[in-house]
Enzyme design. Structure first.
Site, PDB file in Angstrom:
ATOM      1  N   ASN A   1       0.834  -1.202   0.000  1.00 23.15           N
ATOM      2  CA  ASN A   1       0.000   0.000   0.000  1.00 23.15           C
ATOM      3  C   ASN A   1       0.867   1.250   0.000  1.00 23.15           C
ATOM      4  O   ASN A   1       1.769   1.331  -0.839  1.00 23.15           O
ATOM      5  CB  ASN A   1      -1.146  -0.022   1.022  1.00 23.15           C
ATOM      6  CG  ASN A   1      -0.819  -0.205   2.474  1.00 23.15           C
ATOM      7  OD1 ASN A   1      -0.392  -1.268   2.875  1.00 23.15           O
ATOM      8  ND2 ASN A   1      -1.032   0.799   3.293  1.00 23.15           N
ATOM      9  N   ASP A   2       0.647   2.201   0.861  1.00 19.19           N
ATOM     10  CA  ASP A   2       1.204   3.560   0.707  1.00 19.19           C
ATOM     11  C   ASP A   2       2.674   3.653   0.296  1.00 19.19           C
ATOM     12  O   ASP A   2       3.519   2.920   0.815  1.00 19.19           O
ATOM     13  CB  ASP A   2       1.138   4.326   2.033  1.00 19.19           C
ATOM     14  CG  ASP A   2      -0.174   4.199   2.748  1.00 19.19           C
ATOM     15  OD1 ASP A   2      -1.099   3.614   2.195  1.00 19.19           O
ATOM     16  OD2 ASP A   2      -0.252   4.684   3.879  1.00 19.19           O
TER      17      ASP A   2
ATOM     18  N   PHE B   1       4.207   1.249  10.198  1.00 22.01           N
ATOM     19  CA  PHE B   1       3.272   1.955   9.324  1.00 22.01           C
ATOM     20  C   PHE B   1       3.987   3.079   8.562  1.00 22.01           C
ATOM     21  O   PHE B   1       5.195   3.256   8.675  1.00 22.01           O
ATOM     22  CB  PHE B   1       2.101   2.503  10.156  1.00 22.01           C
ATOM     23  CG  PHE B   1       0.985   1.507  10.388  1.00 22.01           C
ATOM     24  CD1 PHE B   1       1.186   0.136  10.259  1.00 22.01           C
ATOM     25  CD2 PHE B   1      -0.295   1.945  10.746  1.00 22.01           C
ATOM     26  CE1 PHE B   1       0.148  -0.774  10.468  1.00 22.01           C
ATOM     27  CE2 PHE B   1      -1.339   1.052  10.958  1.00 22.01           C
ATOM     28  CZ  PHE B   1      -1.116  -0.305  10.827  1.00 22.01           C
TER      29      PHE B   1
ATOM     30  N   ASP C   1       1.838   8.402  10.382  1.00 23.50           N
ATOM     31  CA  ASP C   1       2.280   8.819   9.055  1.00 23.50           C
ATOM     32  C   ASP C   1       3.096  10.119   9.056  1.00 23.50           C
ATOM     33  O   ASP C   1       2.725  11.094   8.390  1.00 23.50           O
ATOM     34  CB  ASP C   1       1.066   8.941   8.087  1.00 23.50           C
ATOM     35  CG  ASP C   1       0.158   7.730   8.122  1.00 23.50           C
ATOM     36  OD1 ASP C   1       0.644   6.646   8.505  1.00 23.50           O
ATOM     37  OD2 ASP C   1      -1.040   7.863   7.791  1.00 23.50           O
TER      38      ASP C   1
ATOM     39  N   TRP D   1      -8.806   1.817  -0.636  1.00 29.58           N
ATOM     40  CA  TRP D   1      -9.226   0.816   0.356  1.00 29.58           C
ATOM     41  C   TRP D   1     -10.640   0.312   0.070  1.00 29.58           C
ATOM     42  O   TRP D   1     -10.974  -0.832   0.369  1.00 29.58           O
ATOM     43  CB  TRP D   1      -9.185   1.413   1.769  1.00 29.58           C
ATOM     44  CG  TRP D   1      -7.786   1.632   2.272  1.00 29.58           C
ATOM     45  CD1 TRP D   1      -7.178   2.831   2.479  1.00 29.58           C
ATOM     46  CD2 TRP D   1      -6.824   0.631   2.624  1.00 29.58           C
ATOM     47  NE1 TRP D   1      -5.890   2.638   2.935  1.00 29.58           N
ATOM     48  CE2 TRP D   1      -5.651   1.302   3.039  1.00 29.58           C
ATOM     49  CE3 TRP D   1      -6.827  -0.764   2.629  1.00 29.58           C
ATOM     50  CZ2 TRP D   1      -4.504   0.621   3.458  1.00 29.58           C
ATOM     51  CZ3 TRP D   1      -5.682  -1.437   3.051  1.00 29.58           C
ATOM     52  CH2 TRP D   1      -4.547  -0.748   3.453  1.00 29.58           C
TER      53      TRP D   1
HETATM   54  C1  FRU Z   1      -3.086   4.694   4.719  1.00 29.80           C
HETATM   55  C2  FRU Z   1      -2.740   3.905   5.968  1.00 29.80           C
HETATM   56  C3  FRU Z   1      -1.840   4.732   6.858  1.00 29.80           C
HETATM   57  C4  FRU Z   1      -1.109   3.687   7.645  1.00 29.80           C
HETATM   58  C5  FRU Z   1      -0.938   2.592   6.630  1.00 29.80           C
HETATM   59  C6  FRU Z   1      -0.999   1.203   7.197  1.00 29.80           C
HETATM   60  O1  FRU Z   1      -3.396   3.909   3.634  1.00 29.80           O
HETATM   61  O2  FRU Z   1      -3.915   3.520   6.618  1.00 29.80           O
HETATM   62  O3  FRU Z   1      -2.529   5.678   7.654  1.00 29.80           O
HETATM   63  O4  FRU Z   1       0.104   4.174   8.122  1.00 29.80           O
HETATM   64  O5  FRU Z   1      -1.973   2.743   5.684  1.00 29.80           O
HETATM   65  O6  FRU Z   1      -0.630   0.246   6.274  1.00 29.80           O
END
Ligand code: FRU
Length: 493
Positions: free
Chosen positions: A38-39, A98, A168, A306
């Site tokens: 993901n991110d 994260f 984050d 998501w």
């Molecule tokens: C955003 C998020 C962040 C978090 C991460 C977890 O997509 O929810 O806030 O750090 O993904 O994987």
């Protein structure tokens, strides 16, 4: 010292990556080395290369205990995987490393700042997250977690701030050599806010102020903030959860938000002037920016949402890819995006048509493909009698297609991937209000096997989406109800 968890992840990804054929991946979009992505994290230029880290669960193509994957590139388009950078191997991050960011230290090392997640069992049997900000220092390949982690925790937060939704960090170094970071947080009103912290050395951090409060205007919790100057303005990017749509803005549930405003550097006061979504398609979230050595502000987002993660291909050993890197600029109070100029170096096999008549269904010789850069300039054939609808269909064969269709009278552009091969009843369409006078529209479409990104009116708006259509479906066709004229330039990539 590399922990066992990280060693295992590195061995695993090295083997698992070899099971994925090159043809099963996008060509110039970074995809998960194996398993889940993901991110974007730690997007930065360090030691002569762009570094991209990412939220990563190597062992499964679904989200799980978060690691940081790692890749480097010289041109933002050809990526080389490096070994995973972080694994959840300490008490304070045992439930996940994260999202976070990276900055170069004056001594040449690279500092990663990320959110450590530790779950705590409550007396009533429930579970709550403790989210803290942590550091790791490294050389562009191997990273050592800081002995005094976490560097920001509950005790650094003012009253009313949640310690469960505190994540984050986006860090940067100021001209005077000190450091700042912005972090997403949930205040007592249940929505979101962005906190500003400062540090003299990058290791010892202090709370400065609540920079911006959502006050329940744009969704709830604000994730993945980024703050930077651009063309004389200050820009805050964030990804709010649980957004309510407003007109044609913010339709994505988990959406994106760009605030543009003035900034008083003496008092760190941000005065909002404009708000907009960052992307108007279906799949785009959690973008992060970095400054290129030549001064360009470049943004990459997670090319996924998501809300639509169940839209996946059954047989893929990887899930999740990054968006095209996009150069940012501001024009008329709006955030503009265009694909990085490096993409032009990949162009080949130019095909061009000028002033083609489009009426009914039209196919053009040489216009097809699934890795293309194609710009359409559209206008009515007759100014007095503007066409009703225009459509461009791509990733098309007898069975499949994805399309952009434009209705000039409403000035609405729609992406529709309902017939892209999906067998799930989830959101496959998005409409966006675009700027168009008298049926004129410019749209640049970039395809890379499993995605489409459309830059409208030279980047005034962008619509991005993932598609999982068989690669054999590489047809492109045009349609007009009424009479339109079109210039088209298309390259293979
Ligand atoms: C955003 C998020 C962040 C978090 C991460 C977890 O997509 O929810 O806030 O750090 O993904 O994987």
């Amino acid at each position: 010292m590399t922990s066992q968890a990280l060693r295992e992840a590195r061995i695993y990804e090295d083997v698992a990556e070899k099971m994925i054929a090159k043809e099963e991946r996008p060509v110039f979009h970074l995809s998960a080395r194996t398993g889940w992505m993901n991110d974007p994290n730690g997007f930065s230029f360090y030691d002569g290369k762009y570094h991209m880290f990412y939220q990563y669960h190597p062992y499964d193509s679904h989200w799980g205990p978060m690691h940081w994957g790692h890749a480097v590139s010289e041109d933002l388009l050809h990526w080389e995987y490096l070994p995973a950078a972080l694994a959840p191997d300490e008490i304070y991050d045992r439930n996940g490393c994260f999202s976070g960011s990276a900055v170069a230290l004056p001594d040449g090392r690279q500092l990663l700042m990320y959110t450590g997640v530790q779950q705590q069992r409550l007396a009533n049997g429930g579970i709550r997250d403790i989210q803290t900000q942590c550091l790791a220092v490294g050389n562009g390949m191997d990273y050592e977690k800081y002995e005094n982690n976490p560097v920001l925790d509950e005790n650094d937060l003012p009253e009313g701030c949640s310690a469960s939704d505190f994540r984050d960090p986006k860090v940067w170094r100021k001209e005077d050599g000190t450091y700042c970071c912005v972090v997403g947080n949930r205040p007592a009103d249940g929505s979101g806010q962005i906190l500003l912290f400062t540090s003299v050395d990058g290791f010892s951090w202090n709370f400065k102020k609540v920079l911006i409060a959502n006050n329940n205007r744009f969704g709830k919790m604000w994730e993945c903030p980024d703050l930077f100057e651009l063309d004389g303005q200050m820009v805050l990017l964030t990804s709010p959860q649980d957004m309510l749509p407003q007109g044609f803005e913010y339709h994505n549930g988990n959406g994106t938000l760009c605030l543009i405003g003035d900034y008083d550097k003496e008092t760190d006061t941000f005065t909002e002037k404009h708000n907009q979504a960052i992307d108007y398609g279906i799949d785009f979230y959690a973008p992060q920016t970095t400054l290129a050595p030549d001064g360009r502000r470049i943004m990459i987002g997670w090319l996924q949402n998501w809300d639509t993660c169940n839209f996946r291909s059954r047989n893929m050993a990887w899930f999740g890819q990054m968006s095209l890197p996009r150069e940012l600029f501001i024009k008329n109070g709006r955030l503009y995006q265009r694909p990085v100029k490096e993409l032009e170096n990949m162009r080949k096999n130019k095909v061009e048509y000028c002033n083609v008549d489009i009426s009914g269904n039209v196919r053009l010789d040489g216009i097809r493909g699934r890795r293309i850069d194609m710009e359409l300039v559209l206008r009515p054939a007759d100014q007095q009698n503007i066409y009703q609808k225009f459509a461009v269909r791509f990733a098309q064969n007898d069975q499949y297609q994805t399309s952009f269709s434009f209705r000039p009278r409403e000035s609405v552009l729609k992406i529709d991937r309902k017939f892209s091969g999906s067998r799930r009843a989830i959101i496959h369409q998005r409409r966006s209000l675009v700027n168009s006078k008298n049926g004129e529209l410019k749209i640049r479409i970039i395809l890379d096997r499993f995605s489409v990104e459309a830059f409208i009116n030279d980047g005034e708006q962008v619509m991005s989406a993932v598609i999982h259509t068989d690669q054999e479906a590489d047809g492109i066709s045009f349609f007009a109800d009424g009479a339109a004229k079109m210039d088209i330039v298309k390259y293979d990539l």
